[in-house]
Design an enzyme around this catalytic site. Structure first.
Site, PDB file in Angstrom:
ATOM      1  N   GLU A 113       1.049  -8.272   0.237  1.00  0.00           N
ATOM      2  CA  GLU A 113       1.357  -6.967  -0.365  1.00  0.00           C
ATOM      3  C   GLU A 113       1.294  -6.981  -1.888  1.00  0.00           C
ATOM      4  O   GLU A 113       1.590  -5.976  -2.525  1.00  0.00           O
ATOM      5  CB  GLU A 113       2.751  -6.458   0.039  1.00  0.00           C
ATOM      6  CG  GLU A 113       2.992  -6.314   1.515  1.00  0.00           C
ATOM      7  CD  GLU A 113       4.407  -5.837   1.834  1.00  0.00           C
ATOM      8  OE1 GLU A 113       5.156  -5.459   0.892  1.00  0.00           O
ATOM      9  OE2 GLU A 113       4.774  -5.854   3.019  1.00  0.00           O
ATOM     10  N   GLY A 114       0.984  -8.113  -2.510  1.00  0.00           N
ATOM     11  CA  GLY A 114       1.110  -8.219  -3.961  1.00  0.00           C
ATOM     12  C   GLY A 114       2.511  -8.568  -4.395  1.00  0.00           C
ATOM     13  O   GLY A 114       2.817  -8.573  -5.593  1.00  0.00           O
TER      14      GLY A 114
END
Length: 351
Positions: free
Chosen positions: A317-318
């Site tokens: 997801e970062g």
């Protein structure tokens, strides 16, 4: 492919700004080198931003999502429906990256490149729909040439939007059930390394599941006959929409002059693809952390990267990159706000 924009020159670093930042570091009220990696980060960011005292007020985060046909081979602990469900969670504010973006006061963009739910319509999501996920790369190439080019361009477009909005740092994240399998397959090709050494549990496979995952990858690599010398072919055959978009975003940021903070295993695979396609973009990539997936360490070594954190992360997801932003901001604050020896009337050398 005819539109090879990814080969265009990247924005040059400002060597004068880096020299000025280095000189400033030598004058700050501390022993030279005592802030370790933070000093080098501040100098690097000075070169990327073209100013002696860089700042990171404007951070842009983009999540690229896409489903993977290789899930048909039983390589994931979660069903593909989770991809679309997580898109709703991202824009609803309940995902980890949503919380982190709020805490960092960063912008958050969500791009749907192709999930299995063709009817999915969510406010706040860019639905590009390159396909209902990729094809099963155990049987055929994951993407058509048109899909591959569109995914690369989607990443570039996101990078250009971030640049136009004044972003000083770009973080790409990913969501796609099955994407650690695609990433491990790509890494196996680009690193010329057996899949068994690069495959991990992803979202929660047991040991038998990890072995099966590696076997699926090895079978696919024999089918396609991929080589590191042709990264585009590898990306199209065993990659994913979101991995291609990340690679396009990283190159697009480097061409537009926006620094990139790379997240974990999947994002690092995309970074390696980007560097293969355009070696100049490497100077614009910072690496946030070394994650728990077994292949991540080898990728970071190939990229000559020094990750900032090692927290055993494997969420994606970062999120790992977002967690490292405060370190970068503090590196800039120390560099820009500490007094020099002259300003503080402190002796600049031992007695």
């Amino acid at each position: 492919m005819t539109q090879a924009w990814w080969r265009d020159a990247c924005h040059p670093l400002d060597n004068d700004a880096m020299d000025q930042a280095h000189a400033r570091q030598q004058q700050l009220t501390k022993p030279a080198g005592s802030l370790g990696q933070l000093e080098g980060l501040a100098i690097q960011l000075a070169g990327l931003q073209g100013c002696e005292r860089p700042i990171l007020d404007q951070v842009a985060i983009t999540i690229f999502a896409g489903d993977h046909g290789v899930v048909e081979e039983g390589i994931s602990a979660y069903p593909q429906a989770v991809t679309g469900q997580m898109l709703r969670n991202f824009v609803g504010g309940g995902a980890a990256i949503s919380v982190l973006a709020r805490q960092l006061q960063a912008s958050l963009e969500v791009v749907d490149l192709g999930t299995i739910d063709a009817q999915l319509e969510l406010p706040g999501v860019r639905h590009l729909r390159l396909g209902a996920g990729t094809a099963n790369f155990a049987c055929q190439p994951a993407m058509t040439e048109n899909q591959l080019q569109a995914a690369l361009q989607a990443g570039r477009d996101s990078a250009l939007r971030a640049a136009e909005q004044g972003a000083q740092l770009f973080i790409g994240g990913e969501m796609g059930i099955g994407n650690t399998t695609a990433a491990a397959a790509l890494a196996s090709v680009l690193l010329s390394c057996p899949a068994a050494q690069l495959s991990g549990p992803g979202t929660g496979l047991d040991n038998a599941g990890v072995r099966h995952k590696a076997e699926v990858i090895e079978r696919a690599l024999r089918l396609h006959g991929l080589r590191a010398e042709n990264p585009l072919q590898a990306l199209g055959c065993v990659g994913g929409f979101e991995i291609a978009a990340l690679a396009g975003a990283y190159i697009g940021c480097a061409q537009a002059g926006v620094a990139v903070l790379v997240d974990g295993f999947i994002c690092s695979v995309a970074a390696l693809v980007a560097v293969h396609l355009n070696p100049q973009c490497r100077a614009w990539l910072l690496f946030a952390h070394q994650g728990a997936e077994p292949g991540h360490k080898a990728l970071l070594a190939a990229l000559q990267a020094e990750p900032l954190l090692a927290l055993g992360l494997r969420l994606g997801e970062g999120s790992g990159a977002a967690l490292a932003v405060p370190l970068l901001r503090l590196a800039c604050a120390l560099h820009g706000q500490m007094a020099t020896f002259a300003e503080a009337a402190v002796a600049d050398r031992p007695a």
